[in-house]
Scaffold this motif. Structure first.
Motif, PDB file in Angstrom:
ATOM      1  N   GLY A  67       0.780  -1.226   0.000  1.00 47.79           N
ATOM      2  CA  GLY A  67       0.000   0.000   0.000  1.00 47.79           C
ATOM      3  C   GLY A  67       0.816   1.282   0.000  1.00 47.79           C
ATOM      4  O   GLY A  67       0.249   2.372   0.093  1.00 47.79           O
ATOM      5  N   VAL A  68       2.132   1.188  -0.124  1.00 48.21           N
ATOM      6  CA  VAL A  68       2.973   2.383  -0.089  1.00 48.21           C
ATOM      7  C   VAL A  68       2.651   3.286  -1.281  1.00 48.21           C
ATOM      8  O   VAL A  68       2.537   2.827  -2.415  1.00 48.21           O
ATOM      9  N   GLU A  69       2.473   4.586  -1.001  1.00 44.27           N
ATOM     10  CA  GLU A  69       2.094   5.545  -2.034  1.00 44.27           C
ATOM     11  C   GLU A  69       3.203   6.552  -2.350  1.00 44.27           C
ATOM     12  O   GLU A  69       3.106   7.263  -3.346  1.00 44.27           O
ATOM     13  N   THR A  90       3.675   9.669 -15.503  1.00 38.65           N
ATOM     14  CA  THR A  90       2.952   8.409 -15.349  1.00 38.65           C
ATOM     15  C   THR A  90       2.692   8.107 -13.876  1.00 38.65           C
ATOM     16  O   THR A  90       1.584   7.728 -13.489  1.00 38.65           O
ATOM     17  N   LEU A  91       3.700   8.292 -13.037  1.00 38.30           N
ATOM     18  CA  LEU A  91       3.530   8.037 -11.611  1.00 38.30           C
ATOM     19  C   LEU A  91       2.546   9.020 -10.982  1.00 38.30           C
ATOM     20  O   LEU A  91       1.724   8.642 -10.136  1.00 38.30           O
ATOM     21  N   CYS A  92       2.621  10.292 -11.396  1.00 39.47           N
ATOM     22  CA  CYS A  92       1.671  11.279 -10.875  1.00 39.47           C
ATOM     23  C   CYS A  92       0.240  10.945 -11.303  1.00 39.47           C
ATOM     24  O   CYS A  92      -0.698  11.071 -10.501  1.00 39.47           O
ATOM     25  N   ASP A  93       0.077  10.526 -12.532  1.00 37.25           N
ATOM     26  CA  ASP A  93      -1.253  10.151 -13.024  1.00 37.25           C
ATOM     27  C   ASP A  93      -1.839   8.983 -12.237  1.00 37.25           C
ATOM     28  O   ASP A  93      -3.061   8.833 -12.153  1.00 37.25           O
ATOM     29  N   LYS A  94      -0.962   8.153 -11.684  1.00 39.64           N
ATOM     30  CA  LYS A  94      -1.401   7.014 -10.878  1.00 39.64           C
ATOM     31  C   LYS A  94      -1.489   7.376  -9.388  1.00 39.64           C
ATOM     32  O   LYS A  94      -1.641   6.497  -8.543  1.00 39.64           O
ATOM     33  N   ASN A  95      -1.373   8.662  -9.096  1.00 42.08           N
ATOM     34  CA  ASN A  95      -1.549   9.214  -7.743  1.00 42.08           C
ATOM     35  C   ASN A  95      -0.460   8.826  -6.745  1.00 42.08           C
ATOM     36  O   ASN A  95      -0.687   8.863  -5.534  1.00 42.08           O
ATOM     37  N   PHE A  96       0.731   8.480  -7.238  1.00 41.67           N
ATOM     38  CA  PHE A  96       1.864   8.330  -6.346  1.00 41.67           C
ATOM     39  C   PHE A  96       2.366   9.721  -5.950  1.00 41.67           C
ATOM     40  O   PHE A  96       2.257  10.682  -6.709  1.00 41.67           O
ATOM     41  N   LYS A  97       2.897   9.817  -4.732  1.00 43.23           N
ATOM     42  CA  LYS A  97       3.408  11.077  -4.200  1.00 43.23           C
ATOM     43  C   LYS A  97       4.925  11.054  -4.308  1.00 43.23           C
ATOM     44  O   LYS A  97       5.584  10.230  -3.662  1.00 43.23           O
ATOM     45  N   ILE A  98       5.495  11.950  -5.091  1.00 40.53           N
ATOM     46  CA  ILE A  98       6.885  11.813  -5.524  1.00 40.53           C
ATOM     47  C   ILE A  98       7.782  12.887  -4.927  1.00 40.53           C
ATOM     48  O   ILE A  98       7.455  14.068  -4.937  1.00 40.53           O
ATOM     49  N   ASN A  99       8.926  12.426  -4.433  1.00 38.61           N
ATOM     50  CA  ASN A  99      10.011  13.289  -3.987  1.00 38.61           C
ATOM     51  C   ASN A  99      11.169  13.110  -4.960  1.00 38.61           C
ATOM     52  O   ASN A  99      11.662  11.989  -5.137  1.00 38.61           O
ATOM     53  N   ASN A 114       1.391  16.406  -7.356  1.00 32.87           N
ATOM     54  CA  ASN A 114       1.772  15.180  -6.649  1.00 32.87           C
ATOM     55  C   ASN A 114       3.272  15.039  -6.432  1.00 32.87           C
ATOM     56  O   ASN A 114       3.731  13.957  -6.062  1.00 32.87           O
ATOM     57  N   LEU A 115       4.046  16.086  -6.656  1.00 38.18           N
ATOM     58  CA  LEU A 115       5.488  15.939  -6.456  1.00 38.18           C
ATOM     59  C   LEU A 115       6.092  17.170  -5.807  1.00 38.18           C
ATOM     60  O   LEU A 115       5.539  18.263  -5.850  1.00 38.18           O
ATOM     61  N   PHE A 116       7.240  16.952  -5.187  1.00 37.16           N
ATOM     62  CA  PHE A 116       8.062  18.056  -4.704  1.00 37.16           C
ATOM     63  C   PHE A 116       9.522  17.707  -4.935  1.00 37.16           C
ATOM     64  O   PHE A 116       9.887  16.548  -5.160  1.00 37.16           O
ATOM     65  N   TYR A 117      10.362  18.722  -4.889  1.00 31.30           N
ATOM     66  CA  TYR A 117      11.795  18.555  -5.098  1.00 31.30           C
ATOM     67  C   TYR A 117      12.555  18.692  -3.778  1.00 31.30           C
ATOM     68  O   TYR A 117      12.207  19.509  -2.935  1.00 31.30           O
ATOM     69  N   THR A 118      13.600  17.895  -3.637  1.00 34.89           N
ATOM     70  CA  THR A 118      14.595  18.080  -2.587  1.00 34.89           C
ATOM     71  C   THR A 118      15.911  18.382  -3.295  1.00 34.89           C
ATOM     72  O   THR A 118      16.545  17.492  -3.861  1.00 34.89           O
TER      73      THR A 118
END
Length: 230
Positions: A67-69, A90-99, A114-118
């Motif tokens: 279930g990890v998102e 593609t990952l954002c469209d699938k609602n994954f939360k991206i760093n 759905n994303l942010f930068y480090t």
């Protein structure tokens, strides 16, 4: 794209410290930092070629299992790769939360809810400070992170100077709406004493005004500092 490893662990740093995530580590980098702890993802042939579909399938398999998102895209330097924006979309469209962990040499031009930068600023002890450009930091927003890895006294003064310059830039009409990123200060593992860094941060008006945070690499506390896949 060249993929070094895909694994599930917890975030060791930053906004999601301690939270479960799937890490996608891409191979190759345009910097050679003195303290790099993932040279296997910078040089050599420790990778395999994978399509965007194959990477997404691997991430989704972890999601199905646990279930990890959250997904962390790292390297090397992930933004150098052809196909990276297709992967992110593609990952954002699938609602994954991206760093996206990036080394500071590339502007953060691609944005999505759905994303942010480090983003790193490489200080003098890294040997790569000459590759840094303040204009790249200005592309960060209030939901992004600016990270300073410090390994010597001179890195502390450089950090303070860069934060002050960025705050001035963000105070202009053109930049004010995007806000300051979250500021994190992290010691090179095994170098400066933690209390020295914290004392400096507490004494610095610039760092305090900009809500700078001290952090350690949590994964190196939990596991062997040289352990891969964690």
């Amino acid at each position: 794209m060249k993929v070094c490893e895909i694994f599930r662990s917890i975030e060791g740093e930053g906004l999601r410290t301690g939270q479960a995530a799937v890490f996608v580590r891409l191979h190759g980098c345009n910097l050679r930092c003195s303290y790099c702890d993932s040279m296997y993802a910078v040089e050599g042939n420790d990778y395999k070629q994978m399509s965007v579909t194959e990477v997404v399938d691997a991430v989704e398999a972890y999601h199905t299992e646990s279930g990890v998102e959250c997904v962390t895209l790292t390297g090397g330097e992930p933004l150098l790769h052809a196909g990276v924006y297709e992967l992110l979309q593609t990952l954002c469209d699938k609602n994954f939360k991206i760093n996206i962990e990036t080394n500071g040499t590339i502007p953060c031009k691609w944005q999505h809810a759905n994303l942010f930068y480090t983003m790193d600023w490489k200080c003098k002890s890294s040997g790569m400070s000459g590759k840094m450009h303040i204009e790249n930091l200005a592309t960060l927003r209030s939901n992004d992170v600016l990270k300073f890895v410090v390994g010597a006294d001179e890195d502390l003064s450089e950090t303070e100077s860069v934060v002050a310059r960025l705050a001035q830039i963000k105070a202009t009409d053109a930049q004010e709406a995007t806000g300051m990123p979250s500021i994190y200060v992290s010691p090179v593992f095994g170098t400066l004493d933690y209390d020295k860094i914290v004392d400096w941060m507490l004494s610095s008006k610039i760092m305090t005004e900009n809500n700078a945070r001290f952090q350690v690499q949590l994964h190196k506390v939990i596991w062997d500092p040289d352990k891969r896949g964690v």
